[in-house]
Enzyme design. Structure first.
Site, PDB file in Angstrom:
ATOM      1  N   GLY A  16      -1.761 -14.850   5.546  1.00  0.00           N
ATOM      2  CA  GLY A  16      -2.927 -14.557   4.716  1.00  0.00           C
ATOM      3  C   GLY A  16      -3.920 -15.690   4.802  1.00  0.00           C
ATOM      4  O   GLY A  16      -3.646 -16.798   4.342  1.00  0.00           O
ATOM      5  N   CYS A 288      -9.250 -11.288  -9.566  1.00  0.00           N
ATOM      6  CA  CYS A 288      -7.935 -11.486 -10.193  1.00  0.00           C
ATOM      7  C   CYS A 288      -7.808 -11.185 -11.675  1.00  0.00           C
ATOM      8  O   CYS A 288      -6.791 -10.640 -12.080  1.00  0.00           O
ATOM      9  CB  CYS A 288      -7.460 -12.910  -9.909  1.00  0.00           C
ATOM     10  SG  CYS A 288      -7.141 -13.139  -8.154  1.00  0.00           S
ATOM     11  N   PHE A 350     -19.638 -13.055  -7.985  1.00  0.00           N
ATOM     12  CA  PHE A 350     -19.106 -12.966  -9.354  1.00  0.00           C
ATOM     13  C   PHE A 350     -19.223 -14.278 -10.114  1.00  0.00           C
ATOM     14  O   PHE A 350     -19.083 -14.313 -11.332  1.00  0.00           O
ATOM     15  CB  PHE A 350     -17.660 -12.442  -9.348  1.00  0.00           C
ATOM     16  CG  PHE A 350     -16.609 -13.463  -9.002  1.00  0.00           C
ATOM     17  CD1 PHE A 350     -16.319 -13.786  -7.684  1.00  0.00           C
ATOM     18  CD2 PHE A 350     -15.895 -14.100 -10.002  1.00  0.00           C
ATOM     19  CE1 PHE A 350     -15.356 -14.722  -7.365  1.00  0.00           C
ATOM     20  CE2 PHE A 350     -14.910 -15.040  -9.701  1.00  0.00           C
ATOM     21  CZ  PHE A 350     -14.647 -15.356  -8.371  1.00  0.00           C
TER      22      PHE A 350
END
Ligand code: NAD
Ligand code: UGA
Length: 482
Positions: A16, A288, A350
Site C-alpha cells: 500500500g 477516516c 478536506f
C-alpha cells in the site's frame, strides 16, 4: 536511544503506497538508513508517480515529503510493483492498504471492507521466506489480527521441518497510524505516541527498536493486540466527536449572539478540555473519521450494545446536518434561487496542505448548490480539475440534476479571475492563500448583491469594512450590508 547495531532487520516491505504507506515508509527510510524499505502497490500508475522525476507529480502532497523522497529514493527507499521480491526478502511487512466501508453484502454501510487486508495477508503467506513479522498499519475492526493470524497459519511450515530454506513462520502485530494529512511528516517524525500491540516479545522488541531510532521509548506504548486496534478507532471517534460537538454549539451561537471563537477559547482554556480540535467548520471530511465511526457503530451493534452504537451514530448525523445546514444558509440568502448565480468555492480538499478530497465537505456543498441551479466555480491550490470532476460527476445527485437544471461547475486556477462577477464566495478549506485576500479589491469585481460565506471562520470581519459584501460566518452569523 539504542544503537543501530541492535537492529537485525535489513529489509522492510510495505503493501500500500497511499496516504499512509507512502509518507510512513519515507520517514522510516530517512530515519533508518541501514534498512532497505520497499514500498509496493497493486496500482502500477501510483508506483510510477512515486518514481516520477518531477517531484510535483508524487501521488501524495504533504509539506516536506518530496524533499525526503529526493533524499532517500533509490538509496534505501524503493517504490516497486515487484511485490513478490519485496516480500521474499523482507523481515517485516507493513499492511497499509485501504479499509473502506463496505458498500454491499453483510454489514454494508457500516462494517469495514477487509478484502484488501485479506488479500495482502495471503500474498505475504505465499511469498514470505523465513520468519516474517506482519504489522497491521491499516485501521481495522478490533480482532482483525485474529483473522490475519488464522489466514497466515495456513502458510506456516511444519515446526518439525528442519530445512532452513523452506521455513516460513509469522508473527502478527498491530501498530496503527495516527498521522493527520497535511502534517503527516511532522506527525511521523514527532508522534505523540506510537502503539505496538501483540503478544510475541521478540516481534514487539524488533519493531520497537526500529521506532526507537527516532522516537523516545516512553512514547512507544505496548498493548495487547485488541487494545491497539480499538485505541485507533477510539481516537478517531473522540476527535470526530469534538468536531460535531463544537459544530453543534456553532449553530447555537449564530442565533443567540454568542461567538464560537470566543466560546472555543473559553472552554479550551480549561486544561481538562484542552484547546485543540475546537474549530467550527463545514463538518469533518477525510477518508477516516466517518468510516471509523461507522466501523465502531457496527462493532457496538455486533456486541448488542445498541445505546453505545446510537451515541456514536449521532456524531455522524450531526456532521451531515452541519454540511446541509451550510448549503441551506447559502441557498436561503439568495431567496432560494441560485440559477445563473456564480458561486465561488475557495478550497476543495478536506483540509489544507493535502490534495486529498475524500469525504470533503466541499463535495456535498458543491452538489447542493449545483442541484439548486448555481454555476459553481472551484479553486484549490493542490486539487486537480479531474479529481473534482470525478468527485462531482459520479454522484447520483449530479446525474439526476444535470439534465433538468442549469447548474454546473467549473474549475479555475487563477484567484484573481475566479472572483470576477461572482455573486458569492464561500471559503470551504482554510488554505493559507485564502487568509489574507484583498477583500476591498475583490468587492469591486463582484456582482451585487455580493456575499461571502465563511464556513471556516478565517475571515476577520474588519477586512470587509468599506466593502458592500454581505457576510456570514460559521458560529457567528450574518453581517448584512445590502
Ligand atoms: P489509500 O487508498 O491512499 O492507499 C491504500 C493503497 O493500498 C492503495 O494505493 C491500494 O492500491 C493499495 N493496495 C490495496 N491492496 C493492496 C495489495 N494487496 N498490495 C499492495 N497494495 C495494495 O489509503 P490510505 O489513506 O493510505 O489508508 C490506508 C489505511 O490507513 C486505511 O486503513 C486508513 O483507515 C488508515 N489510515 C489512514 C490515514 C490517512 O490520513 N489517510 C491515517 C491513519 C490511518
Ligand atoms: C485524522 C486524525 O486527526 C488522525 O490522527 C488520524 O490518523 C487520521 O484521521 C486517520 O485515521 O485517517 P485527518 O483526517 O487527516 O486525520 O485530518 P484532521 O486534522 O483530523 O481533520 C479531519 C477533518 O476534521 C477535516 O475536515 C478538518 O477540517 C476537520 N476539523 C478538524 C474541523 O472541522 N475542526 C477542527 O477543529 C479540526
Amino acid at each position: 536511544m539504542l544503537k543501530n547495531n541492535k537492529i537485525k532487520v535489513k529489509n522492510i516491505c510495505c503493501l500500500g503506497a497511499g496516504y499512509v504507506g507512502g509518507p510512513t515508509m519515507v520517514v522510516l527510510a530517512e530515519k533508518c538508513p541501514q534498512i532497505n524499505v520497499f514500498v509496493t502497490d497493486i496500482d502500477k500508475k501510483k508506483i510510477e508517480r512515486w518514481n516520477s522525476e518531477k517531484f510535483e507529480n508524487l501521488p501524495v502532497y504533504e509539506p516536506g515529503l518530496s524533499d525526503l523522497v529526493k533524499k532517500c529514493r533509490n538509496k534505501n527507499l524503493f517504490f516497486t510493483t515487484d511485490i513478490k521480491h519485496a516480500i521474499e526478502i523482507s523481515d517485516i511487512v507493513f499492511i497499509s492498504v485501504n479499509t473502506p466501508t463496505k458498500t454491499q453484502g453483510h454489514g454494508a454501510g457500516y462494517a469495514s471492507d477487509l478484502k484488501w487486508v485479506e488479500s495482502s495477508t495471503r500474498i505475504v503467506g505465499q511469498f514470505a521466506k523465513g520468519h516474517t513479522i506482519i504489522v497491521e498499519k491499516s485501521t481495522v475492526p478490533v480482532r482483525t489480527a485474529e483473522l490475519i493470524q488464522k489466514i497466515i497459519s495456513h502458510y506456516k511450515t511444519d515446526e518439525l521441518d528442519t530445512d532452513i530454506n523452506n521455513k516460513k513462520t509469522f508473527s502478527v502485530l498491530s501498530s496503527p497510524e495516527f498521522l493527520a494529512e497535511g502534517t503527516a511528516i511532522k506527525d511521523l517524525e514527532f508522534p505523540d505516541r506510537v502503539l505496538i500491540g501483540g503478544d510475541d516479545n521478540d516481534a514487539l522488541n524488533t519493531l520497537s527498536l526500529i521506532y526507537q531510532e527516532w522516537i523516545p521509548i516512553k512514547k512507544i506504548f505496548r498493548t495487547n493486540l485488541w487494545s491497539s486496534e480499538l485505541s485507533k478507532l477510539t481516537a478517531n471517534a473522540f476527535l470526530a466527536q469534538r468536531i460535531s460537538s463544537i459544530n453543534a454549539i456553532s449553530s447555537l451561537c449564530e442565533p443567540s449572539g454568542a461567538d464560537i471563537k470566543e466560546v472555543s477559547k473559553a472552554i479550551g482554556a480549561d486544561s481538562r478540555i484542552g484547546g485543540k480540535f475546537l474549530q467550527a467548520g463545514p463538518g469533518f471530511g477525510g477518508s477516516c473519521f466517518q468510516k471509523d465511526l461507522l466501523n465502531l457503530i457496527y462493532l457496538c451493534r455486533f456486541y448488542n450494545l445498541d445505546s453505545a452504537a446510537d451515541y456514536w451514530e449521532q456524531v455522524i448525523k450531526l456532521n451531515e446536518w452541519q454540511k446541509k445546514r451550510i448549503s441551506q444558509i447559502i441557498i436561503e440568502a439568495f431567496f432560494g434561487t441560485l440559477s445563473s448565480k456564480k458561486i465561488v468555492l475557495l478550497g476543495y480538499s478536506f483540509k489544507p496542505n493535502t490534495n486529498d478530497i475524500r469525504e470533503s465537505p466541499a463535495i456535498r456543498i458543491a452538489l447542493d448548490l449545483i442541484e439548486n441551479g448555481a454555476n459553481v466555480f472551484i479553486h484549490d491550490p493542490k486539487v486537480s480539475e479531474s479529481q473534482i470532476r470525478n468527485s462531482i460527476e459520479i454522484e447520483k445527485t449530479y446525474q439526476k440534476t444535470k439534465n433538468s437544471i442549469n447548474g454546473n461547475w467549473s474549475y479555475e486556477k487563477d484567484l484573481e479571475k475566479i472572483v470576477v462577477d461572482a455573486d458569492a464566495i464561500v471559503t470551504v478549506t482554510e488554505w493559507e492563500v485564502y487568509l489574507n485576500l484583498d477583500w476591498r479589491g475583490i468587492n469591486k469585481l463582484m456582482r451585487r448583491p455580493s456575499w461571502l460565506f465563511d464556513t471556516r471562520g478565517i475571515i476577520n470581519e474588519k477586512e470587509l469594512l468599506d466593502t458592500e459584501i454581505n457576510f456570514w460566518q460559521v458560529g457567528k452569523g450574518f453581517v448584512l450590508k445590502n
